[in-house]
Design a protein around this motif. Structure first.
Motif, PDB file in Angstrom:
ATOM      1  N   THR A 101       0.835  -1.218   0.000  1.00  0.00           N
ATOM      2  CA  THR A 101       0.000   0.000   0.000  1.00  0.00           C
ATOM      3  C   THR A 101       0.861   1.255   0.000  1.00  0.00           C
ATOM      4  O   THR A 101       0.394   2.324  -0.364  1.00  0.00           O
ATOM      5  CB  THR A 101      -0.963   0.012   1.203  1.00  0.00           C
ATOM      6  OG1 THR A 101      -0.193  -0.097   2.408  1.00  0.00           O
ATOM      7  CG2 THR A 101      -1.967  -1.119   1.123  1.00  0.00           C
ATOM      8  N   GLN A 102       2.126   1.102   0.429  1.00  0.00           N
ATOM      9  CA  GLN A 102       3.024   2.265   0.441  1.00  0.00           C
ATOM     10  C   GLN A 102       4.379   1.885  -0.182  1.00  0.00           C
ATOM     11  O   GLN A 102       4.805   0.731  -0.074  1.00  0.00           O
ATOM     12  CB  GLN A 102       3.249   2.734   1.886  1.00  0.00           C
ATOM     13  CG  GLN A 102       3.880   4.117   1.973  1.00  0.00           C
ATOM     14  CD  GLN A 102       3.989   4.595   3.418  1.00  0.00           C
ATOM     15  OE1 GLN A 102       3.043   4.436   4.188  1.00  0.00           O
ATOM     16  NE2 GLN A 102       5.126   5.145   3.781  1.00  0.00           N
ATOM     17  N   TYR A 103       5.013   2.851  -0.800  1.00  0.00           N
ATOM     18  CA  TYR A 103       6.346   2.654  -1.384  1.00  0.00           C
ATOM     19  C   TYR A 103       7.263   2.070  -0.300  1.00  0.00           C
ATOM     20  O   TYR A 103       7.346   2.618   0.806  1.00  0.00           O
ATOM     21  CB  TYR A 103       6.886   4.006  -1.859  1.00  0.00           C
ATOM     22  CG  TYR A 103       8.042   3.925  -2.824  1.00  0.00           C
ATOM     23  CD1 TYR A 103       7.822   3.884  -4.196  1.00  0.00           C
ATOM     24  CD2 TYR A 103       9.344   3.896  -2.363  1.00  0.00           C
ATOM     25  CE1 TYR A 103       8.883   3.827  -5.093  1.00  0.00           C
ATOM     26  CE2 TYR A 103      10.409   3.836  -3.261  1.00  0.00           C
ATOM     27  CZ  TYR A 103      10.165   3.801  -4.620  1.00  0.00           C
ATOM     28  OH  TYR A 103      11.210   3.741  -5.500  1.00  0.00           O
ATOM     29  N   PRO A 104       7.961   0.973  -0.580  1.00  0.00           N
ATOM     30  CA  PRO A 104       8.712   0.306   0.498  1.00  0.00           C
ATOM     31  C   PRO A 104       9.933   1.090   0.968  1.00  0.00           C
ATOM     32  O   PRO A 104      10.620   1.721   0.164  1.00  0.00           O
ATOM     33  CB  PRO A 104       9.130  -1.030  -0.132  1.00  0.00           C
ATOM     34  CG  PRO A 104       9.060  -0.822  -1.599  1.00  0.00           C
ATOM     35  CD  PRO A 104       8.034   0.254  -1.858  1.00  0.00           C
ATOM     36  N   CYS A 105      10.183   1.032   2.271  1.00  0.00           N
ATOM     37  CA  CYS A 105      11.342   1.717   2.846  1.00  0.00           C
ATOM     38  C   CYS A 105      12.607   0.895   2.559  1.00  0.00           C
ATOM     39  O   CYS A 105      12.517  -0.284   2.187  1.00  0.00           O
ATOM     40  CB  CYS A 105      11.151   1.893   4.354  1.00  0.00           C
ATOM     41  SG  CYS A 105      11.415   0.378   5.285  1.00  0.00           S
ATOM     42  N   PRO A 106      13.788   1.482   2.749  1.00  0.00           N
ATOM     43  CA  PRO A 106      15.030   0.764   2.440  1.00  0.00           C
ATOM     44  C   PRO A 106      15.186  -0.564   3.192  1.00  0.00           C
ATOM     45  O   PRO A 106      15.669  -1.544   2.636  1.00  0.00           O
ATOM     46  CB  PRO A 106      16.120   1.764   2.833  1.00  0.00           C
ATOM     47  CG  PRO A 106      15.477   3.102   2.646  1.00  0.00           C
ATOM     48  CD  PRO A 106      14.055   2.917   3.065  1.00  0.00           C
ATOM     49  N   ARG A 107      14.770  -0.603   4.461  1.00  0.00           N
ATOM     50  CA  ARG A 107      14.867  -1.855   5.235  1.00  0.00           C
ATOM     51  C   ARG A 107      14.041  -2.971   4.590  1.00  0.00           C
ATOM     52  O   ARG A 107      14.498  -4.104   4.452  1.00  0.00           O
ATOM     53  CB  ARG A 107      14.381  -1.630   6.665  1.00  0.00           C
ATOM     54  CG  ARG A 107      15.427  -1.078   7.598  1.00  0.00           C
ATOM     55  CD  ARG A 107      16.474  -2.172   7.923  1.00  0.00           C
ATOM     56  NE  ARG A 107      17.684  -1.601   8.484  1.00  0.00           N
ATOM     57  CZ  ARG A 107      17.819  -1.266   9.760  1.00  0.00           C
ATOM     58  NH1 ARG A 107      16.829  -1.485  10.595  1.00  0.00           N
ATOM     59  NH2 ARG A 107      18.942  -0.748  10.192  1.00  0.00           N
ATOM     60  N   CYS A 108      12.816  -2.633   4.209  1.00  0.00           N
ATOM     61  CA  CYS A 108      11.964  -3.637   3.573  1.00  0.00           C
ATOM     62  C   CYS A 108      12.501  -4.026   2.199  1.00  0.00           C
ATOM     63  O   CYS A 108      12.425  -5.192   1.799  1.00  0.00           O
ATOM     64  CB  CYS A 108      10.525  -3.135   3.465  1.00  0.00           C
ATOM     65  SG  CYS A 108       9.694  -3.079   5.065  1.00  0.00           S
TER      66      CYS A 108
END
Ligand SMILES: Nc1ccn([C@H]2C[C@H](O)[C@@H](COP(=O)(O)O)O2)c(=O)n1
Ligand SMILES: [Zn+2]
Length: 175
Positions: A101-108
């Protein structure tokens, strides 16, 4: 007689991600993710929340002091994409797509790359997180993982998902 009025695959999988998000207890933002194999079979679903055993009612976990890791929600919340990977019931995930649902963060993104997911389809992107998004984008590009917005991929699915998100938002009180 055959019924031809069905939703697109992209709508279905983003819809599953949105339904999962409705289980999140994060008052700031509810996110969801759904991982799908090349055969259109769902392998895992997740939403953002505290790790198992950490009490959702413990306000300590939801604090906003980012200058102190002990008092920052960011130390505790497992992201939707990460939970979807951890919840997978069928492995391996090589060649899979993750709907988020949201642009993934660097960790993900690190986890997405490491488990062999080859494509990310996202619904929303926070413009004010430009540098964070750029870090995600760089890793994905270097690792050969495709990322596209649902809007660009299938505008009708994006419109349908936005309507579904709105419906879920207005109708989720202990149902
Ligand atoms: N791709 C993402 C981004 C964020 N989340 C979670 C983490 C928090 O519970 C909530 C809001 O994030 P923030 O703006 O405080 O970084 O959404 C996620 O699950 N997936
Ligand atoms: Zn993340």
């Amino acid at each position: 007689m055959k019924n031809d009025s069905l939703i697109h695959w992209h709508s279905m999988f983003m819809g599953v991600a949105l339904l999962a998000a409705a289980r999140s207890k994060d008052a700031r933002k509810r996110n969801g993710a759904c991982i799908v194999g090349p055969d259109n079979k769902i392998s895992g679903v997740g939403y953002n929340g505290l790790p198992r055993g950490c009490d959702d009612h413990d306000e300590h976990y939801w604090q906003d002091d980012d200058s102190d890791p002990l008092n920052s929600r960011h130390s505790y919340i497992v992201h939707a994409e990460q939970n979807a990977i951890l919840n997978c019931t069928s492995l391996p995930l090589h060649g899979s797509t993750i709907y988020a649902t949201q642009y993934p963060c660097p960790r993900c993104v690190q986890s997405i790359i490491q488990v062999g997911i080859k494509r990310v389809v996202y619904l929303d992107k926070k413009a004010h997180q430009e540098r964070v998004n750029a870090a995600s984008e760089k890793m994905l590009a270097d690792a050969g993982v495709e990322i596209e917005s649902l809007q660009a991929l299938q505008p009708e699915s994006a419109e349908w998902s936005a309507e579904l998100a709105q419906f879920i938002e207005t109708s989720t009180t202990n149902r």
